[in-house]
Design a protein around this motif. Structure first.
Motif, PDB file in Angstrom:
ATOM      1  N   GLU A  48      80.191 156.636  29.013  1.00 19.18           N
ATOM      2  CA  GLU A  48      81.534 156.663  29.586  1.00 19.18           C
ATOM      3  C   GLU A  48      82.586 156.703  28.476  1.00 19.18           C
ATOM      4  O   GLU A  48      83.538 157.484  28.536  1.00 19.18           O
ATOM      5  CB  GLU A  48      81.760 155.444  30.469  1.00 19.18           C
ATOM      6  CG  GLU A  48      83.103 155.465  31.182  1.00 19.18           C
ATOM      7  CD  GLU A  48      83.261 154.289  32.126  1.00 19.18           C
ATOM      8  OE1 GLU A  48      84.330 153.659  32.076  1.00 19.18           O
ATOM      9  OE2 GLU A  48      82.319 154.021  32.893  1.00 19.18           O
ATOM     10  N   ASN A  49      82.414 155.883  27.445  1.00 13.13           N
ATOM     11  CA  ASN A  49      83.355 155.877  26.325  1.00 13.13           C
ATOM     12  C   ASN A  49      83.342 157.204  25.586  1.00 13.13           C
ATOM     13  O   ASN A  49      84.388 157.694  25.158  1.00 13.13           O
ATOM     14  CB  ASN A  49      83.046 154.730  25.354  1.00 13.13           C
ATOM     15  CG  ASN A  49      83.453 153.391  25.910  1.00 13.13           C
ATOM     16  OD1 ASN A  49      84.340 153.295  26.745  1.00 13.13           O
ATOM     17  ND2 ASN A  49      82.794 152.345  25.454  1.00 13.13           N
ATOM     18  N   GLN A  50      82.175 157.787  25.432  1.00 11.44           N
ATOM     19  CA  GLN A  50      82.058 159.078  24.770  1.00 11.44           C
ATOM     20  C   GLN A  50      82.830 160.141  25.553  1.00 11.44           C
ATOM     21  O   GLN A  50      83.570 160.935  24.980  1.00 11.44           O
ATOM     22  CB  GLN A  50      80.584 159.466  24.657  1.00 11.44           C
ATOM     23  CG  GLN A  50      80.343 160.770  23.938  1.00 11.44           C
ATOM     24  CD  GLN A  50      78.872 161.129  23.914  1.00 11.44           C
ATOM     25  OE1 GLN A  50      78.145 160.902  24.886  1.00 11.44           O
ATOM     26  NE2 GLN A  50      78.417 161.687  22.814  1.00 11.44           N
ATOM     27  N   SER A  51      82.691 160.116  26.854  1.00 15.89           N
ATOM     28  CA  SER A  51      83.396 161.071  27.705  1.00 15.89           C
ATOM     29  C   SER A  51      84.910 160.868  27.629  1.00 15.89           C
ATOM     30  O   SER A  51      85.671 161.842  27.535  1.00 15.89           O
ATOM     31  CB  SER A  51      82.915 160.935  29.146  1.00 15.89           C
ATOM     32  OG  SER A  51      83.596 161.826  29.981  1.00 15.89           O
ATOM     33  N   LEU A  52      85.350 159.629  27.655  1.00 13.96           N
ATOM     34  CA  LEU A  52      86.787 159.340  27.560  1.00 13.96           C
ATOM     35  C   LEU A  52      87.354 159.792  26.225  1.00 13.96           C
ATOM     36  O   LEU A  52      88.456 160.348  26.161  1.00 13.96           O
ATOM     37  CB  LEU A  52      87.050 157.849  27.771  1.00 13.96           C
ATOM     38  CG  LEU A  52      86.801 157.311  29.172  1.00 13.96           C
ATOM     39  CD1 LEU A  52      86.922 155.788  29.198  1.00 13.96           C
ATOM     40  CD2 LEU A  52      87.770 157.943  30.158  1.00 13.96           C
ATOM     41  N   LEU A  53      86.625 159.572  25.151  1.00 15.23           N
ATOM     42  CA  LEU A  53      87.082 159.984  23.825  1.00 15.23           C
ATOM     43  C   LEU A  53      87.173 161.504  23.728  1.00 15.23           C
ATOM     44  O   LEU A  53      88.157 162.045  23.220  1.00 15.23           O
ATOM     45  CB  LEU A  53      86.140 159.437  22.752  1.00 15.23           C
ATOM     46  CG  LEU A  53      86.521 159.755  21.316  1.00 15.23           C
ATOM     47  CD1 LEU A  53      87.902 159.208  20.974  1.00 15.23           C
ATOM     48  CD2 LEU A  53      85.487 159.204  20.356  1.00 15.23           C
ATOM     49  N   ARG A  54      86.167 162.188  24.242  1.00 18.70           N
ATOM     50  CA  ARG A  54      86.207 163.658  24.226  1.00 18.70           C
ATOM     51  C   ARG A  54      87.381 164.185  25.044  1.00 18.70           C
ATOM     52  O   ARG A  54      88.063 165.123  24.629  1.00 18.70           O
ATOM     53  CB  ARG A  54      84.901 164.231  24.762  1.00 18.70           C
ATOM     54  CG  ARG A  54      83.808 164.264  23.747  1.00 18.70           C
ATOM     55  CD  ARG A  54      82.629 165.059  24.247  1.00 18.70           C
ATOM     56  NE  ARG A  54      81.609 165.072  23.212  1.00 18.70           N
ATOM     57  CZ  ARG A  54      80.346 165.280  23.445  1.00 18.70           C
ATOM     58  NH1 ARG A  54      79.920 165.502  24.666  1.00 18.70           N
ATOM     59  NH2 ARG A  54      79.480 165.274  22.457  1.00 18.70           N
TER      60      ARG A  54
END
Length: 97
Positions: free
Chosen positions: A9-15
């Motif tokens: 989820e954090n990876q998606s938000l950062l992208r």
């Protein structure tokens, strides 16, 4: 070891955040994706993939893009960046080297 949901989820938000920010900065300079790619020395397809949140971009490429956008590297990740009424990012530019 499986990646946790939180990490994904954090990876998606950062992208997504990076995608919006690079697009804002590019548009504030009135550059096309091709123009930015040429300035940064990367493929136009990479700029497109970044802006839709699909790229697993390297730090080297991000640094080239920041230089091409005339901003410090950290500006690519600025969460509270101001925008003008037309949606363009308001950032302090620095001259290209």
């Amino acid at each position: 070891m499986a990646l946790s949901e939180s990490f994904l989820e954090n990876q998606s938000l950062l992208r997504d955040s990076l995608a919006r920010r690079i697009r804002q900065l590019r548009l504030s300079l009135r550059l096309s994706q091709r123009d930015l790619a040429d300035r940064a020395g990367v493929r136009q397809a990479l700029i497109s993939q970044i802006e839709v949140g699909e790229a697993n971009v390297t730090l080297d490429s991000l640094l080239k893009i920041a230089i091409a956008l005339e901003v410090d590297f950290e500006a690519l990740f600025a969460a509270d960046a101001g925008t003008s009424p037309d949606g363009a990012a308001q950032v302090q530019r620095r001259p290209l080297p």
